[in-house]
Design a protein around this motif. Structure first.
Motif, PDB file in Angstrom:
ATOM      1  N   UNK A 189       0.788  -1.235   0.000  1.00 22.86           N
ATOM      2  CA  UNK A 189       0.000   0.000   0.000  1.00 22.86           C
ATOM      3  C   UNK A 189       0.816   1.279   0.000  1.00 22.86           C
ATOM      4  N   UNK A 190       2.110   1.226  -0.305  1.00 26.38           N
ATOM      5  CA  UNK A 190       2.893   2.465  -0.389  1.00 26.38           C
ATOM      6  C   UNK A 190       2.404   3.275  -1.588  1.00 26.38           C
ATOM      7  N   UNK A 191       2.490   4.613  -1.510  1.00 25.71           N
ATOM      8  CA  UNK A 191       2.032   5.426  -2.646  1.00 25.71           C
ATOM      9  C   UNK A 191       2.810   5.106  -3.925  1.00 25.71           C
ATOM     10  N   UNK A 192       2.170   5.366  -5.068  1.00 30.62           N
ATOM     11  CA  UNK A 192       2.777   5.081  -6.380  1.00 30.62           C
ATOM     12  C   UNK A 192       4.173   5.684  -6.546  1.00 30.62           C
ATOM     13  N   UNK A 193       4.318   6.924  -6.045  1.00 31.91           N
ATOM     14  CA  UNK A 193       5.603   7.609  -6.278  1.00 31.91           C
ATOM     15  C   UNK A 193       6.723   7.109  -5.356  1.00 31.91           C
ATOM     16  N   UNK A 194       6.454   6.038  -4.618  1.00 27.03           N
ATOM     17  CA  UNK A 194       7.505   5.433  -3.784  1.00 27.03           C
ATOM     18  C   UNK A 194       8.635   4.893  -4.651  1.00 27.03           C
ATOM     19  N   UNK A 195       8.255   4.348  -5.826  1.00 26.61           N
ATOM     20  CA  UNK A 195       9.265   3.728  -6.698  1.00 26.61           C
ATOM     21  C   UNK A 195       9.693   4.733  -7.755  1.00 26.61           C
ATOM     22  N   UNK A 196      10.963   5.117  -7.756  1.00 27.95           N
ATOM     23  CA  UNK A 196      11.446   6.012  -8.821  1.00 27.95           C
ATOM     24  C   UNK A 196      12.285   5.221  -9.816  1.00 27.95           C
ATOM     25  N   UNK A 197      12.358   5.692 -11.034  1.00 23.60           N
ATOM     26  CA  UNK A 197      13.093   5.006 -12.113  1.00 23.60           C
ATOM     27  C   UNK A 197      12.680   3.539 -12.186  1.00 23.60           C
ATOM     28  N   UNK A 198      11.355   3.310 -12.144  1.00 22.81           N
ATOM     29  CA  UNK A 198      10.835   1.942 -11.992  1.00 22.81           C
ATOM     30  C   UNK A 198      10.655   1.152 -13.276  1.00 22.81           C
ATOM     31  N   UNK A 199      10.912   1.775 -14.425  1.00 26.21           N
ATOM     32  CA  UNK A 199      10.752   1.027 -15.677  1.00 26.21           C
ATOM     33  C   UNK A 199      12.110   0.504 -16.140  1.00 26.21           C
ATOM     34  N   UNK A 200      12.244  -0.825 -16.281  1.00 23.35           N
ATOM     35  CA  UNK A 200      13.535  -1.341 -16.748  1.00 23.35           C
ATOM     36  C   UNK A 200      13.822  -0.851 -18.169  1.00 23.35           C
ATOM     37  N   UNK A 201      15.007  -0.320 -18.396  1.00 23.69           N
ATOM     38  CA  UNK A 201      15.408   0.137 -19.722  1.00 23.69           C
ATOM     39  C   UNK A 201      16.674  -0.595 -20.138  1.00 23.69           C
ATOM     40  N   UNK A 202      16.812  -0.800 -21.452  1.00 23.25           N
ATOM     41  CA  UNK A 202      17.951  -1.582 -21.949  1.00 23.25           C
ATOM     42  C   UNK A 202      19.303  -0.964 -21.618  1.00 23.25           C
ATOM     43  N   UNK A 203      19.316   0.387 -21.476  1.00 26.68           N
ATOM     44  CA  UNK A 203      20.597   1.042 -21.141  1.00 26.68           C
ATOM     45  C   UNK A 203      20.518   1.701 -19.768  1.00 26.68           C
ATOM     46  N   UNK A 204      19.525   1.285 -18.964  1.00 29.10           N
ATOM     47  CA  UNK A 204      19.335   1.841 -17.614  1.00 29.10           C
ATOM     48  C   UNK A 204      19.223   3.373 -17.663  1.00 29.10           C
ATOM     49  N   UNK A 205      18.656   3.883 -18.764  1.00 25.64           N
ATOM     50  CA  UNK A 205      18.495   5.338 -18.895  1.00 25.64           C
ATOM     51  C   UNK A 205      19.833   6.050 -19.006  1.00 25.64           C
ATOM     52  N   UNK A 206      20.845   5.326 -19.462  1.00 28.15           N
ATOM     53  CA  UNK A 206      22.176   5.945 -19.596  1.00 28.15           C
ATOM     54  C   UNK A 206      22.940   5.948 -18.281  1.00 28.15           C
ATOM     55  N   UNK A 207      22.323   5.453 -17.217  1.00 28.04           N
ATOM     56  CA  UNK A 207      22.970   5.490 -15.896  1.00 28.04           C
ATOM     57  C   UNK A 207      23.835   4.273 -15.628  1.00 28.04           C
ATOM     58  N   UNK A 208      24.344   4.257 -14.437  1.00 27.03           N
ATOM     59  CA  UNK A 208      25.244   3.199 -13.973  1.00 27.03           C
ATOM     60  C   UNK A 208      24.479   2.561 -12.814  1.00 27.03           C
ATOM     61  N   UNK A 209      23.827   1.419 -13.035  1.00 23.80           N
ATOM     62  CA  UNK A 209      22.873   0.925 -12.025  1.00 23.80           C
ATOM     63  C   UNK A 209      23.566   0.309 -10.817  1.00 23.80           C
ATOM     64  N   UNK A 210      24.305   1.145 -10.117  1.00 24.32           N
ATOM     65  CA  UNK A 210      25.078   0.690  -8.971  1.00 24.32           C
ATOM     66  C   UNK A 210      24.611   1.481  -7.751  1.00 24.32           C
TER      67      UNK A 210
END
Ligand code: G16
Length: 544
Positions: A231-252
């Protein structure tokens, strides 16, 4: 089902590292490269022990193409049951769970963990065995040997298996089942934690969590567990869509790469707790308001408080930590009267201890914590553990940590990484350091007396297997430590890791800045290794 035998030439560099085979995408796309390695994995397994596999990955670039190739090779090698995550998704801990829950022979997980993705990023393959854990060294050595001699692979001539919908496809007597990658995992979490209590915490409106999935695999898991089931609010999860390049980030999930989350947690109106996970969902970072919990402290605090949580209410059998992880957990183990094991870096070294029931919790300084619920470290599990702690203790993250330091003392801790160092220079540095070790015991450095100095090796207490060259240690009389080792997960040059630790008792200075407190040890390490002179590096690339 037609099967073609393809002539190939072996690759001598297919040696799995700390956590599987990691190379750039372009290397994996070299003709026959992926096919060879997958065939080597299957050939390394005795017939009869390669009939059922789970396959999935962190969603990074090349994930889907690789899965189709693996399905074809596995079917050609006689696999009869393949479970594949929908959309090709499966977090590493969820894959471990699937192997255990469905009694499979193993799993092939496609991930380069926290390394960046995309066409010019990294890719990786890990093989997990029937206990759900990373293949032990005997198996990875066998895979490497076979890969170095492989002359042929076999591949089934079938069309791509659609990964969009769950369902079963049959190929002769073999079945490929596209499965929901999240549901079984979420069900297990409900059994381990006090979901009602956490739900009440969110419902109170007085507690806010932000979970940064870093556009990697945990987005769908976090939405299901945190938002839908708790039941946490929707905006609890940020960057929640898996992307092939992690949005250009370094998923560490660390203070450097999870910048956006760190900034949120330092703002005036910061949420109460922040957390992040990595590419394949096995790492975690826990933050309070403007407060960072080191992974080493996190393990110790989990161990000290596990009895408060439903899944661990009978107490823990023991703890294990990797050698460079701080010794904070050892103090808790002593207090609880349970064993604390020290193992080489790599989750695979925890497997035997977990299987033998000698430990319940284990963790590493590299943002990994886990328990005997699976045979991998588990990012979202760690977040739920901390949420449950906050709810049960009715304290903030910072209050829990400060209380722990007051009770047990604080192991000031930091790791400095020097990335992309020329391999020869890194080897030279380590070699020169090893050459002076014998003369160190008894010497005073930065006011501290050296107790021992050696190269770490490990004999597994369960099966007696022996592993050497696992890092250089300088241990001081007061328990302070300097450890130097080369990473086994990088793909560019060498990454040198320097680990620093200094103990401060519970009535001492507990809230100093770790970098300030450890500074004398930094100078000792730099002088001993001649770091600047040999590598030309004067400051670390990443400090955690
Ligand atoms: C992997 C291993 C961990 C290890 C970490 C760092 O994590 O599973 O056991 O601690 O790498 O290893 P190294 O210091 O050799 O780079 P992950 O999350 O990358 O799979």
């Amino acid at each position: 089902m037609n099967i073609t035998t393809v002539d190939t030439t072996p690759f001598s560099d297919q040696r799995p590292g700390t956590s599987g085979l990691r190379k750039t995408v372009s290397v994996f796309r070299t003709t026959h490269y992926l096919e060879n390695f997958v065939q080597a994995i299957l050939n390394a397994l005795p017939p009869g022990e390669r009939e059922s596999l789970v396959i999935g990955g962190d969603g990074r670039y090349y994930n889907r193409q690789a899965i189709q190739i693996i399905i074809r090779i596995a079917l050609a090698s006689g696999c009869r049951r393949l479970l594949v995550g929908q959309h090709g998704f499966l977090s590493t801990p969820a894959a471990s769970l699937m192997i255990r829950k469905y009694g499979l022979d193993g799993g092939i997980i496609l991930s380069a963990s926290h390394n960046p993705g995309g066409p010019s990023g990294d890719f990786g393959i890990k093989f997990n065995t029937a206990n759900g854990g990373p293949a032990p060294e005997q198996v990875t050595d066998r895979i490497h040997r076979i890969a170095g001699e492989l002359k042929q692979y076999r591949i089934a001539d079938i069309p791509d298996v659609s990964l969009e919908q769950t369902g079963t496809r049959e190929f002769g007597t073999a079945r490929v089942e596209v499965i929901d990658p999240v549901a079984d995992y979420a069900d297990l979490m409900e059994k381990l934690f006090d979901m009602d209590r956490i739900r009440a915490l969110f419902a109170s409106g007085r507690f806010r969590l932000v979970f940064d999935a870093m556009h990697a695999i945990t987005g769908p898991y976090a939405r299901e567990v945190l938002v839908r089931r708790l039941g946490a609010p929707d905006n609890t999860v940020m960057n929640g869509t898996p992307l092939q390049d992690f949005g250009g980030g370094h998923p560490d999930p660390n203070l450097v790469h999870a910048r956006e989350l760190v900034a949120l947690m330092q703002a005036a109106d910061a949420p109460d707790m922040g957390a992040a996970s990595d590419g394949d969902g096995d790492r975690n970072m826990i933050l309070g308001r403007d407060f960072f919990v080191t992974p080493s402290d996190s393990l110790a605090i989990m161990a000290a408080n596990a009895h408060l949580l439903p899944g661990y209410s009978n107490g823990i059998a023991g703890i294990a930590r990797s050698m460079p992880t701080s010794m904070a957990a050892d103090r808790v183990a002593r207090q609880l009267g349970v064993d604390c094991y020290e193992t080489p870096t790599g989750w695979k070294f925890f497997g035997n201890l977990l299987d033998a029931g000698r430990i319940t919790l284990c963790g590493e300084e590299s943002f990994g914590t886990g328990s005997d619920h699976v045979r991998e470290k588990d990012g979202l599990w760690a977040v739920l553990f901390w949420l449950n702690l906050v709810a049960a203790r009715k304290q903030s993250v910072a209050e829990i940590v400060l209380g722990h330091w007051q009770a047990y003392g604080r192991n000031y801790y930091s790791r400095h990484d020097y990335e992309n160092v020329e391999l020869e220079k890194a080897q030279d540095l380590v070699g020169r350091l090893q050459a002076v070790l014998a003369g160190l015991p008894g010497r005073r450095l930065a006011g501290l007396q050296v107790k021992t100095a050696d190269e770490y090796s490990y004999t597994d207490p369960v099966d007696g297997s022996y592993t050497e060259h696992q890092g250089t240690r300088i241990i001081f009389e007061d328990g302070s430590r300097i450890i130097v080792r080369m990473s086994g997960t990088g793909t560019q040059g060498a990454t040198l890791r320097f680990y620093y630790e200094k103990f401060e008792p519970g009535n001492g200075v507990l809230e100093n800045d770790a970098q300030t407190q450890l500074a004398p040890l930094f100078s000792v390490a730099q002088d001993l290794t001649r770091l600047g002179e040999i590598t030309g590096r004067h400051a670390p690339d990443v400090v955690t």
